[in-house]
Scaffold this active site. Structure first.
Site, PDB file in Angstrom:
ATOM      1  N   ASN A  68      -4.976  -7.081   9.490  1.00  0.00           N
ATOM      2  CA  ASN A  68      -6.058  -7.912   8.977  1.00  0.00           C
ATOM      3  C   ASN A  68      -5.619  -8.557   7.675  1.00  0.00           C
ATOM      4  OD1 ASN A  68      -8.502  -9.116   8.604  1.00  0.00           O
ATOM      5  ND2 ASN A  68      -9.514  -7.310   7.801  1.00  0.00           N
TER       6      ASN A  68
ATOM      7  N   ASP B 135      -8.848  -4.944  -2.629  1.00  0.00           N
ATOM      8  CA  ASP B 135      -8.153  -5.212  -1.359  1.00  0.00           C
ATOM      9  C   ASP B 135      -8.534  -4.215  -0.267  1.00  0.00           C
ATOM     10  OD1 ASP B 135      -6.208  -6.763   0.158  1.00  0.00           O
ATOM     11  OD2 ASP B 135      -5.116  -4.884   0.268  1.00  0.00           O
TER      12      ASP B 135
ATOM     13  N   HIS C 283      -2.596 -12.287   1.190  1.00  0.00           N
ATOM     14  CA  HIS C 283      -2.242 -12.460   2.618  1.00  0.00           C
ATOM     15  C   HIS C 283      -2.999 -13.578   3.341  1.00  0.00           C
ATOM     16  CE1 HIS C 283      -5.836 -10.036   2.945  1.00  0.00           C
ATOM     17  NE2 HIS C 283      -5.242  -8.912   2.664  1.00  0.00           N
TER      18      HIS C 283
ATOM     19  N   ASP D 117       2.254  -7.103   2.356  1.00  0.00           N
ATOM     20  CA  ASP D 117       1.084  -6.315   2.757  1.00  0.00           C
ATOM     21  C   ASP D 117       1.530  -5.048   3.501  1.00  0.00           C
ATOM     22  OD1 ASP D 117      -1.510  -5.475   3.076  1.00  0.00           O
ATOM     23  OD2 ASP D 117      -2.045  -6.960   4.590  1.00  0.00           O
TER      24      ASP D 117
ATOM     25  N   HIS E 272      -8.893 -10.279  -1.163  1.00  0.00           N
ATOM     26  CA  HIS E 272      -8.742 -10.172   0.298  1.00  0.00           C
ATOM     27  C   HIS E 272      -9.909 -10.964   0.869  1.00  0.00           C
ATOM     28  CE1 HIS E 272      -8.567  -7.469   4.074  1.00  0.00           C
ATOM     29  NE2 HIS E 272      -9.694  -8.117   4.202  1.00  0.00           N
TER      30      HIS E 272
ATOM     31  N   HIS F 161       0.872  -1.179   0.000  1.00  0.00           N
ATOM     32  CA  HIS F 161       0.000   0.000   0.000  1.00  0.00           C
ATOM     33  C   HIS F 161       0.906   1.224   0.000  1.00  0.00           C
ATOM     34  CE1 HIS F 161      -3.642  -2.394   0.855  1.00  0.00           C
ATOM     35  NE2 HIS F 161      -2.801  -3.166   1.513  1.00  0.00           N
ATOM     36  N   LEU F 162       0.897   1.951  -1.114  1.00  0.00           N
ATOM     37  CA  LEU F 162       1.754   3.136  -1.217  1.00  0.00           C
ATOM     38  C   LEU F 162       1.019   4.401  -0.788  1.00  0.00           C
ATOM     39  CD1 LEU F 162       3.695   2.399  -4.543  1.00  0.00           C
ATOM     40  CD2 LEU F 162       4.413   1.979  -2.189  1.00  0.00           C
ATOM     41  N   ARG F 163      -0.282   4.303  -0.578  1.00  0.00           N
ATOM     42  CA  ARG F 163      -1.099   5.366   0.053  1.00  0.00           C
ATOM     43  C   ARG F 163      -1.284   6.618  -0.797  1.00  0.00           C
ATOM     44  NH1 ARG F 163      -3.309   1.783   3.233  1.00  0.00           N
ATOM     45  NH2 ARG F 163      -2.175   1.261   5.125  1.00  0.00           N
TER      46      ARG F 163
END
Lengths: 335, 440
Positions: free
Chosen positions: B284, B155, B235, B311, B182, B65-67
């Site tokens: 999670n 995801d 994950h 993740d 997910h 996750h690069l946000r």
């Protein structure tokens, strides 16, 4: 108050026979849960509470022990019993108390728990008594605050002073905790009272049975050394103590059982069921009660009910906790 | 410009290579991998590879996750790819749960543009399955594919319904793209915050059972068989899920799966000690119990797990310094992955070095249909230089990622990335590893 004795309120015979040398102080600076206490520390708190109990019977119910100390009662959840009990305990020990109620605090403006606590800390309290809906909230504050934190109930995790006052009440009636059978019934899953009581009672050698519908039993709870049953009769048979837990109606959206009526029929504590226990059984309830849901009124108000006595004992136990966390006799000598 | 990496050990399982080889890079591509290569004429940099360093095809983290866009206070594409190369990753695939969700070519193009500007790791955007990841209508998947997305996923949440998953698998098969899911059943998950088991019970944390994941994995495996589409389980954490994946593979379905390092290193006991209610142990899927961890270790060793992916989920300290149930799920993972894989899997002999490279490079490249995973002549010169015996101590404050939310602070582990080479160009050298600076 004597300044030389380690039992400052005057000696009061411990009712337990204790193989271990008695503890004279608490190892931790906070009371976050029963999990952190040794059996000796628990006995120390109960013994100290015996001494505190005497103060309630004096004409002037106040001692100067915590004079000049400030205790913040930070309550993020509604509470009648616990909050007033702490407040009375603090006042009887002459502490300055500050009650922070959720409705008037900054939390509604979006302030975090940590910021709220740090702002209160800027006023240099010695202790913060915290009640919060999140499990672990007290642990969080203990990591960021200088004040000593007393857990007055955190989410579904622990309610240590409730378990201590329950143990105090049991010990007064039974003379001991070791070897007695305690049946705990009701909503086990959501109950912090359950968790603290199981930890305390098993540490002191009681035989603990827990009973509720499978939907309300925390997974793996038997690893704490309790017997799990779904049959009320098995739980209460020959019990010395029956402890009822509240059905937490506000948490019941999850379809944990079909109806309150069915719950009462299968799990409610009736006189017939109580009759299976030992003749000198005591019935406890941490409150608030749902009459006709987990407990029949005849039982709640019956001769074996010690429910109101629990409330009275709560003050003495909380005085003991406040006193010991403030440093107990050592601190008094230093002062 | 040529670079000759001379005298190191090369582990390149895609080509069956493990031994002392020299690697010649030309124009950003692998030119030759042979023993005792002569120094070629012309403009050439010769790097003497120190003993103890190992050259591998570049590591690819297919779940980060690069946000960016939208949550730049947690991470940006620049800081995230800097963290990636510091962890030895030459490429990352970034999940679409940004703000806005990556469900359009415009957002995909923005991500690729920012990644090019950063000039560090390659970035493979993952597009949304459904518009806004809302689980109702398919996103414009052809457009996402054309813009450069390597896969699709919603995801952060599961693909909402069996019907939507069916359509996504059928539709994405036109582009040979995997649907990454997910997996969790929302009703069973409820408002759970920790693995449902003994520790959550004692700590009074609402449970998130392994069955919530497994049920959804079973659905997806069934749909992979039904549609012939490509399912990739993100994950994975529960032992029942692994059984479902094995079952699907045994039937020849297009099912692959990944596991994150924290799910084969930590159990839910980490919630109780050393720091009770540590929000850096809240993710999670949650940290599961020992039997689940044992299953993940077995799956990694026997080949039924295809990929290790981190993740990587950066969150700011402010967001994590709250009550456990209010904290966001997730931990950073890019910079601790290699040390954990070597310390916990390779050195104890659970998996071979070559198998680690399959999990971290060969298989992610194959599943995403992206270059890499191989040091064959003509392949992109994405190379990770590993120092498998270097000792590293994880210091959260020193992480390159913008966020420091790791449960591994203070851990000392054996295994590190020494240098990271993308397209023949060195983008990272580890100052704490002897000999790494030669790659600069």
């Amino acid at each position: 108050m004597t300044k030389s004795s380690s039992s400052p309120m005057g000696s009061n015979a411990a009712l337990d026979t204790r193989p271990e040398p008695p503890a004279t102080r608490l190892k931790h600076r906070h009371l976050l849960g029963i999990a952190d206490l040794t059996p000796e520390e628990i006995v120390l708190i109960l013994d100290t509470a015996e001494a505190m109990q005497e103060i309630a019977h004096r004409p002037i119910k106040k001692v100067p022990t915590l004079r000049g100390r400030t205790v913040v009662n930070l309550f993020f959840e509604p509470s009648t019993r616990t909050r007033t009990s702490f407040e009375v305990a603090e006042k009887r020990l002459s502490a300055d108390t500050l009650n922070v109620a959720i409705a008037t605090s900054s939390v509604v403006k979006g302030e975090t728990l940590v910021d709220t606590a740090l702002n209160l800390e800027a006023m240099s309290p010695d202790m913060i008594v915290l009640r919060h809906s999140s499990s672990g909230a007290c642990h969080l504050l203990s990591r960021v605050c200088r004040s000593k934190i007393i857990n007055a109930g955190d989410g579904m995790h622990e309610h240590p002073t409730q378990a201590l006052l329950d143990a105090f009440t049991i010990r007064r009636h039974k003379g001991r905790l070791s070897g007695i059978k305690v049946a705990i019934l009701g909503d086990l899953l959501h109950s912090r009272v359950l968790r603290s009581n199981v930890l305390l009672l098993t540490k002191l050698g009681a035989e603990v049975w827990v009973c509720g519908p499978p939907t309300l039993v925390p997974p793996g709870i038997e690893r704490l050394g309790v017997k799990v049953t779904h049959v009320v009769e098995d739980a209460v048979r020959d019990a010395d103590v029956i402890m009822m837990l509240r059905i937490q109606l506000e948490r019941m959206q999850g379809a944990f059982f079909p109806s309150l009526r069915e719950y009462f029929n299968v799990f409610g504590m009736t006189e017939d069921r109580v009759s299976l226990a030992r003749p000198d059984v005591i019935i406890m309830h941490p409150g608030p009660m749902n009459r006709g849901v987990e407990i029949a009124s005849e039982v709640a108000d019956g001769p074996y009910s010690v429910i109101l006595e629990q409330v009275a004992n709560g003050v003495a136990v909380r005085m003991a906790v406040l006193y010991l966390l403030a440093g107990g006799a050592e601190n008094e000598t230093a002062a | 410009m040529k670079r000759l990496l001379k005298g190191g050990r090369v582990v390149d399982p895609a080509n069956g290579i493990d031994g002392a080889y020299d690697v010649l890079i030309e124009d950003g591509k692998i030119a030759r991998v042979e023993r005792n290569l002569p120094v070629p004429g012309g403009d050439v940099q010769v790097v003497e590879v120190a003993s103890g360093l190992v050259l591998c095809p570049g590591l690819i983290d297919m779940h980060v996750h690069l946000r960016e866009p939208g949550q730049e206070h947690k991470e940006t594409i620049a800081t995230g790819t800097k963290s990636a190369v510091a962890g030895g990753f030459t490429a990352v695939a970034c999940m679409p749960n940004t703000s806005p969700v990556n469900d359009s070519a415009a957002t995909t193009e923005l991500i690729l543009k920012k990644a090019a500007e950063a000039g560090l790791a390659r970035v493979y955007p993952i597009g949304a399955v459904s518009r806004g990841s809302n689980g109702e209508y398919l996103a414009d998947i052809a457009e996402l594919h054309a813009a450069g997305c390597a896969a699709i996923s919603d995801d952060g949440r599961p693909v909402a319904t069996a019907l939507l998953m069916r359509r996504a698998l059928e539709y994405a098969s036109m582009f040979d793209m995997p649907v990454i899911d997910h997996c969790e059943d929302p009703s069973l998950k409820g408002d759970g915050v920790a693995h449902e088991g003994f520790h959550a019970s004692v700590l009074g944390l609402r449970g998130l059972p392994g069955a919530a994941e497994t049920i959804m994995v079973q659905r997806d495996v069934t749909l992979a068989g039904f549609t012939g589409g490509r399912v990739h389980i993100a994950h994975m954490s529960a032992r029942g899920s692994l059984r479902a994946v094995r079952d699907g593979k045994a039937q020849g379905f297009n099912v692959t799966c990944e596991v994150a390092p924290h799910h084969f290193v930590l159990t839910d006991e980490a919630l109780a000690a050393p720091i009770q209610f540590d929000t850096n142990c809240k993710m999670n899927p949650p940290l599961r119990e020992q039997a689940d961890v044992d299953a993940m270790l077995e799956g990694l060793a026997d080949g039924s797990i295809d990929v290790i992916a981190t993740d990587h989920a950066p969150h700011s300290a402010d967001e994590k310094t709250v009550e456990f149930d209010r904290a966001p799920f997730g931990i950073v993972g890019l910079e601790t992955c290699v040390p954990l894989v070597f310390d916990r899997l390779v050195h104890p002999g659970r998996i071979t070095f070559a198998r680690a490279i399959e999990l971290l490079s060969v298989n992610p490249a194959r599943i995403l249909r992206r270059p890499g995973g191989s040091l064959a002549a003509g392949a992109v010169a994405d190379i990770t230089v590993l120092a498998p015996d270097a000792s590293v101590t994880v210091v959260p404050g020193k992480l390159v990622s913008k966020s420091k939310n790791t449960p591994f602070g203070g851990w000392t582990l054996r295994g590190a990335a020494a240098a990271t080479i993308v397209g023949g160009r060195t983008v990272f050298t580890n100052p704490d590893v002897a000999g790494a600076s030669a790659f600069a």
